[in-house]
Design a protein around this motif. Structure first.
Motif, PDB file in Angstrom:
ATOM      1  N   ALA A 117       0.797  -1.232   0.000  1.00 60.47           N
ATOM      2  CA  ALA A 117       0.000   0.000   0.000  1.00 60.47           C
ATOM      3  C   ALA A 117       0.826   1.276   0.000  1.00 60.47           C
ATOM      4  CB  ALA A 117      -0.938   0.006   1.210  1.00 60.47           C
ATOM      5  N   ASN A 118       2.156   1.152   0.136  1.00 57.78           N
ATOM      6  CA  ASN A 118       2.983   2.355   0.225  1.00 57.78           C
ATOM      7  C   ASN A 118       4.072   2.347  -0.836  1.00 57.78           C
ATOM      8  OD1 ASN A 118       1.899   3.626   2.765  1.00 57.78           O
ATOM      9  ND2 ASN A 118       2.438   1.611   3.536  1.00 57.78           N
ATOM     10  N   CYS A 119       4.262   3.500  -1.464  1.00 57.37           N
ATOM     11  CA  CYS A 119       5.285   3.666  -2.480  1.00 57.37           C
ATOM     12  C   CYS A 119       6.649   3.306  -1.891  1.00 57.37           C
ATOM     13  CB  CYS A 119       5.286   5.116  -2.967  1.00 57.37           C
ATOM     14  SG  CYS A 119       6.534   5.491  -4.205  1.00 57.37           S
ATOM     15  N   THR A 120       7.490   2.665  -2.684  1.00 55.28           N
ATOM     16  CA  THR A 120       8.806   2.259  -2.207  1.00 55.28           C
ATOM     17  C   THR A 120       9.833   3.388  -2.298  1.00 55.28           C
ATOM     18  OG1 THR A 120       9.378   1.371  -4.397  1.00 55.28           O
ATOM     19  CG2 THR A 120       8.401  -0.158  -2.792  1.00 55.28           C
ATOM     20  N   HIS A 121       9.408   4.557  -2.752  1.00 50.78           N
ATOM     21  CA  HIS A 121      10.320   5.703  -2.821  1.00 50.78           C
ATOM     22  C   HIS A 121      10.359   6.421  -1.476  1.00 50.78           C
ATOM     23  CE1 HIS A 121      11.091  10.078  -4.109  1.00 50.78           C
ATOM     24  NE2 HIS A 121      12.258   9.458  -4.208  1.00 50.78           N
ATOM     25  N   TYR A 122       9.271   7.061  -1.079  1.00 57.59           N
ATOM     26  CA  TYR A 122       9.184   7.702   0.236  1.00 57.59           C
ATOM     27  C   TYR A 122       7.872   7.354   0.931  1.00 57.59           C
ATOM     28  CZ  TYR A 122      13.506  10.356   0.316  1.00 57.59           C
ATOM     29  OH  TYR A 122      14.837  10.707   0.374  1.00 57.59           O
ATOM     30  N   ILE A 154      -3.641   7.393  -8.181  1.00 56.70           N
ATOM     31  CA  ILE A 154      -4.646   7.046  -9.190  1.00 56.70           C
ATOM     32  C   ILE A 154      -4.260   5.728  -9.857  1.00 56.70           C
ATOM     33  CG2 ILE A 154      -5.253   9.460  -9.642  1.00 56.70           C
ATOM     34  CD1 ILE A 154      -3.677   9.222 -12.289  1.00 56.70           C
ATOM     35  N   VAL A 155      -5.272   5.068 -10.414  1.00 56.88           N
ATOM     36  CA  VAL A 155      -5.085   3.841 -11.179  1.00 56.88           C
ATOM     37  C   VAL A 155      -5.208   4.178 -12.662  1.00 56.88           C
ATOM     38  CG1 VAL A 155      -5.990   1.536 -11.671  1.00 56.88           C
ATOM     39  CG2 VAL A 155      -5.988   2.407  -9.315  1.00 56.88           C
ATOM     40  N   VAL A 156      -4.213   3.755 -13.449  1.00 55.59           N
ATOM     41  CA  VAL A 156      -4.235   3.948 -14.897  1.00 55.59           C
ATOM     42  C   VAL A 156      -3.982   2.589 -15.528  1.00 55.59           C
ATOM     43  CG1 VAL A 156      -3.218   5.128 -16.870  1.00 55.59           C
ATOM     44  CG2 VAL A 156      -3.339   6.292 -14.653  1.00 55.59           C
ATOM     45  N   GLY A 157      -5.008   2.026 -16.164  1.00 55.11           N
ATOM     46  CA  GLY A 157      -4.877   0.675 -16.706  1.00 55.11           C
ATOM     47  C   GLY A 157      -4.596  -0.291 -15.586  1.00 55.11           C
ATOM     48  N   ASP A 158      -3.510  -1.053 -15.719  1.00 55.34           N
ATOM     49  CA  ASP A 158      -3.145  -1.966 -14.640  1.00 55.34           C
ATOM     50  C   ASP A 158      -1.907  -1.467 -13.906  1.00 55.34           C
ATOM     51  OD1 ASP A 158      -1.305  -2.433 -16.604  1.00 55.34           O
ATOM     52  OD2 ASP A 158      -1.619  -4.593 -16.725  1.00 55.34           O
ATOM     53  N   THR A 159      -1.835  -0.134 -13.744  1.00 59.09           N
ATOM     54  CA  THR A 159      -0.773   0.483 -12.951  1.00 59.09           C
ATOM     55  C   THR A 159      -1.378   1.373 -11.877  1.00 59.09           C
ATOM     56  OG1 THR A 159      -0.517   2.505 -14.276  1.00 59.09           O
ATOM     57  CG2 THR A 159       0.718   0.547 -14.992  1.00 59.09           C
ATOM     58  N   VAL A 160      -0.601   1.613 -10.811  1.00 61.36           N
ATOM     59  CA  VAL A 160      -0.982   2.565  -9.779  1.00 61.36           C
ATOM     60  C   VAL A 160       0.136   3.587  -9.665  1.00 61.36           C
ATOM     61  CG1 VAL A 160      -0.002   1.181  -7.880  1.00 61.36           C
ATOM     62  CG2 VAL A 160      -1.801   2.869  -7.395  1.00 61.36           C
ATOM     63  N   ARG A 161      -0.244   4.853  -9.442  1.00 61.21           N
ATOM     64  CA  ARG A 161       0.734   5.941  -9.439  1.00 61.21           C
ATOM     65  C   ARG A 161       0.675   6.705  -8.131  1.00 61.21           C
ATOM     66  NH1 ARG A 161       1.406   7.352 -15.748  1.00 61.21           N
ATOM     67  NH2 ARG A 161       0.683   5.339 -16.501  1.00 61.21           N
ATOM     68  N   CYS A 162       1.852   6.993  -7.590  1.00 55.55           N
ATOM     69  CA  CYS A 162       1.967   7.620  -6.277  1.00 55.55           C
ATOM     70  C   CYS A 162       1.648   9.107  -6.343  1.00 55.55           C
ATOM     71  CB  CYS A 162       3.379   7.402  -5.734  1.00 55.55           C
ATOM     72  SG  CYS A 162       3.671   8.194  -4.136  1.00 55.55           S
ATOM     73  N   PRO A 163       0.882   9.634  -5.376  1.00 56.84           N
ATOM     74  CA  PRO A 163       0.512  11.048  -5.411  1.00 56.84           C
ATOM     75  C   PRO A 163       1.660  11.985  -5.061  1.00 56.84           C
ATOM     76  CG  PRO A 163      -0.266  10.063  -3.373  1.00 56.84           C
ATOM     77  CD  PRO A 163       0.277   8.936  -4.221  1.00 56.84           C
ATOM     78  N   LEU A 211      -1.500  14.542 -10.651  1.00 57.38           N
ATOM     79  CA  LEU A 211      -1.176  13.182 -11.104  1.00 57.38           C
ATOM     80  C   LEU A 211      -2.035  12.785 -12.294  1.00 57.38           C
ATOM     81  CD1 LEU A 211       0.570  10.732 -10.477  1.00 57.38           C
ATOM     82  CD2 LEU A 211      -1.133  10.023  -8.803  1.00 57.38           C
ATOM     83  N   GLU A 212      -3.310  13.142 -12.254  1.00 54.12           N
ATOM     84  CA  GLU A 212      -4.210  12.832 -13.374  1.00 54.12           C
ATOM     85  C   GLU A 212      -3.768  13.567 -14.641  1.00 54.12           C
ATOM     86  OE1 GLU A 212      -7.956  13.918 -11.782  1.00 54.12           O
ATOM     87  OE2 GLU A 212      -8.183  12.079 -10.604  1.00 54.12           O
ATOM     88  N   TYR A 213      -3.348  14.802 -14.473  1.00 47.46           N
ATOM     89  CA  TYR A 213      -2.874  15.570 -15.620  1.00 47.46           C
ATOM     90  C   TYR A 213      -1.620  14.920 -16.204  1.00 47.46           C
ATOM     91  CZ  TYR A 213      -1.033  19.504 -18.319  1.00 47.46           C
ATOM     92  OH  TYR A 213      -0.531  20.296 -19.315  1.00 47.46           O
ATOM     93  N   HIS A 214      -0.719  14.485 -15.332  1.00 44.04           N
ATOM     94  CA  HIS A 214       0.511  13.813 -15.767  1.00 44.04           C
ATOM     95  C   HIS A 214       0.176  12.550 -16.561  1.00 44.04           C
ATOM     96  CE1 HIS A 214       4.865  12.530 -14.472  1.00 44.04           C
ATOM     97  NE2 HIS A 214       4.695  12.499 -15.774  1.00 44.04           N
ATOM     98  N   ALA A 215      -0.710  11.741 -16.016  1.00 40.70           N
ATOM     99  CA  ALA A 215      -1.084  10.488 -16.679  1.00 40.70           C
ATOM    100  C   ALA A 215      -1.763  10.757 -18.011  1.00 40.70           C
ATOM    101  CB  ALA A 215      -1.994   9.672 -15.770  1.00 40.70           C
ATOM    102  N   HIS A 216      -2.605  11.779 -18.086  1.00 42.13           N
ATOM    103  CA  HIS A 216      -3.315  12.107 -19.321  1.00 42.13           C
ATOM    104  C   HIS A 216      -2.336  12.530 -20.409  1.00 42.13           C
ATOM    105  CE1 HIS A 216      -6.236  13.741 -22.128  1.00 42.13           C
ATOM    106  NE2 HIS A 216      -5.569  14.879 -22.114  1.00 42.13           N
ATOM    107  N   LEU A 217      -1.380  13.402 -20.067  1.00 40.77           N
ATOM    108  CA  LEU A 217      -0.436  13.865 -21.067  1.00 40.77           C
ATOM    109  C   LEU A 217       0.502  12.752 -21.506  1.00 40.77           C
ATOM    110  CD1 LEU A 217       0.673  17.474 -20.096  1.00 40.77           C
ATOM    111  CD2 LEU A 217      -0.846  16.741 -21.904  1.00 40.77           C
TER     112      LEU A 217
END
Length: 509
Positions: free
Chosen positions: A51-56, A64-73, A497-503
């Motif tokens: 449940a937690n990003c491995t970065h920080y 957000i979920v994009v396809g079969d990926t999840v992206r950290c806020p 994040l949504e804007y990033h994924a859209h572009l």
């Protein structure tokens, strides 16, 4: 590292949940024993990952979920929900994955399972020798991805730095403020390079590249042959010819050594002057205020960060720093620097036990130029990050590439851009043929306010503010010719994040 983890949040997933527990969101945070686990709906499937990003340790359920990926806020790392692989920097370590079973209408999480990252093709078609010049974001990301994709040949990193690759964005943030210990800073543990068979040569200066002989030469006339080469020489701070700029109390902020030296000086200093109102300069000012120093900022600009963020956010950032005790001197510069004071071009004198010069950087293109590789305020690369010299790639702050979103070439000095370019260059060295289409992104922290910026606007003809900047809840849009080219967000992490994924998925829109 700072942690947002809380293993007690949400239901015990070993006891099962139903689709009703998700409500109207695709993600549900729970736990398996002491491990925080994220359930994600992908079509009719339910997948389970850490449940937690491995970065920080960012809380992925707020992403957000994009396809079969999840992206950290927090910093926009991207993970596969099927394998856990960290598909996009700044995260490199994978998420753990769990088996999910259906028992009637209940969704139950069982045991963890191991998954392997995608591998490149047969080792028979791989280059025998790959050399990376540079030990920063792009160089490290390239080496890590090469080994992750199964590259088995000789891999050498030649770095001028005395330190193994480290988390550069933190140098002017928590580390300088005294909130991040030294052990947070390396991108990987000391043993990673030996275990991965990466020949990391620190304190090594490259003296030349022979394009036709396919050889890199370092000081001392040692040579390294290559079949593929990455030039990731980054950028260096601009140094001004101000009288007194060679004083021992004058520093730039670029390397781990720079930050450590500033920390040491700050222990005995009482007053600091920061020349420049860039992100790095102002982050440094905030960190020095956290250490209790009197801080003044000097800049030729009318307002801080106006050229990047516009007047509204520039005024907000200035007021934020002023509320924390920073004093600004805009429209002026330094005439001279003394042992304990500086003189402004206006004639005013400011006390300064510590002076930080933060007026920008310039790309390190000298090696490429001497080798006859095309440059234009950066090393020119194609869509695959390859230079005009076959088999020689460039990535990071030194690379100038064509941005599919705005249809022109540019060079961007962002950490995440450098890491993702390093990753794409690595895959293309192994024959993947992947164009670099990622959207520039960076974040900047000022006290308790973080600005997240997506896109790239060298100029705009319209600026729109959605929300309330003063309330720290806004999305600022930058438009040129009727086209949205960038956004800056405060308190709107998911929207950025949504804007990033859209572009990313629609680079020409």
């Amino acid at each position: 590292m700072a942690s947002h983890a809380n293993v007690d949040v949400g239901p015990d997933l070993t006891e099962g949940v139903t689709l009703a527990n998700f409500g109207d969101t695709p993600m549900l945070r729970g736990h398996v024993g002491k491990k925080a686990v994220l359930l994600v709906r992908v079509g009719d499937e339910i997948l389970a990952v850490g449940a937690n990003c491995t970065h920080y340790s960012g809380p992925l359920e707020k992403g957000i979920v994009v396809g079969d990926t999840v992206r950290c806020p927090l910093h926009h790392a991207c993970f596969s929900l099927r394998t856990g692989e960290a598909l996009g920097a700044p995260a490199f370590d994978p998420l753990p994955c769990w088996q999910v079973e259906r028992e009637g209408d209940r969704i139950v999480v069982r045991e963890r399972f191991a998954s392997e990252p995608q591998r490149a093709g047969s080792a028979m078609g791989q280059p025998q020798d790959i050399v990376i010049i540079g030990g920063g974001a792009a160089g490290f990301a390239c080496a890590e991805m090469l080994r992750r994709r199964g590259y088995q040949g000789r891999l050498t990193m030649l770095s001028q730095d005395a330190d193994a690759p480290y988390d550069r964005p933190n140098l002017s943030k928590d580390y300088l403020a005294g909130k991040a210990p030294d052990e947070w800073m390396p991108l990987k543990s000391e043993g990673f390079y030996g275990e991965s068979n990466i020949d990391l040569q620190l304190g090594t200066e490259v003296s030349g590249i022979d394009v036709s002989a396919r050889v890199v030469t370092v000081t001392g006339d040692r040579t390294f042959p290559f079949d593929r080469l990455l030039i990731a020489t980054g950028a260096e701070p601009v140094r001004l010819s101000i009288p007194g700029a060679d004083q021992p109390n004058v520093f730039t902020m670029r390397s781990f050594a720079d930050s450590r030296a500033i920390v040491e000086r700050a222990k005995s200093a009482k007053s600091a002057v920061v020349l420049g109102s860039s992100f790095i300069g102002l982050e440094t000012a905030a960190a020095l205020r956290a250490r209790g120093l009197d801080v003044q900022a000097v800049s030729l600009d009318v307002r801080p960060l106006e050229k990047v963020l516009g007047p509204e956010l520039g005024d907000f950032i200035r007021e934020l720093h002023e509320n924390h005790g920073v004093r600004f001197h805009m429209g002026t510069s330094l005439a001279s620097i003394g042992a304990d004071a500086v003189t402004l071009s206006s004639g005013a004198e400011l006390p300064a036990d510590l002076v930080i010069i933060g007026v920008g950087v310039r790309p390190n293109t000298a090696l490429a130029e001497a080798a006859g590789i095309a440059t234009d305020h950066g090393i020119l690369v194609d869509d695959y990050l390859e230079t005009a010299a076959p088999g020689i790639f460039a990535a990071g702050d030194v690379a100038r590439w064509r941005d599919g979103q705005i249809g022109q070439t540019h060079r961007v000095e962002h950490w995440v851009v450098a890491e993702r370019q390093g990753q794409i260059a690595a895959e293309n060295m192994l024959g993947a043929g992947k164009p670099f289409r990622d959207v520039p992104f960076f974040w900047s922290a000022h006290y308790d306010v973080t600005v997240r910026y997506v896109g790239h606007a060298e100029g705009w003809d319209r600026l729109e503010v959605d929300g309330d900047i003063a309330a720290r809840d806004c999305l600022v849009s930058y438009k040129k010719g009727g086209k949205l080219v960038a956004v800056a967000a405060i308190g709107r992490d998911a929207q950025a994040l949504e804007y990033h994924a859209h572009l990313y998925s629609n680079p020409k829109n």
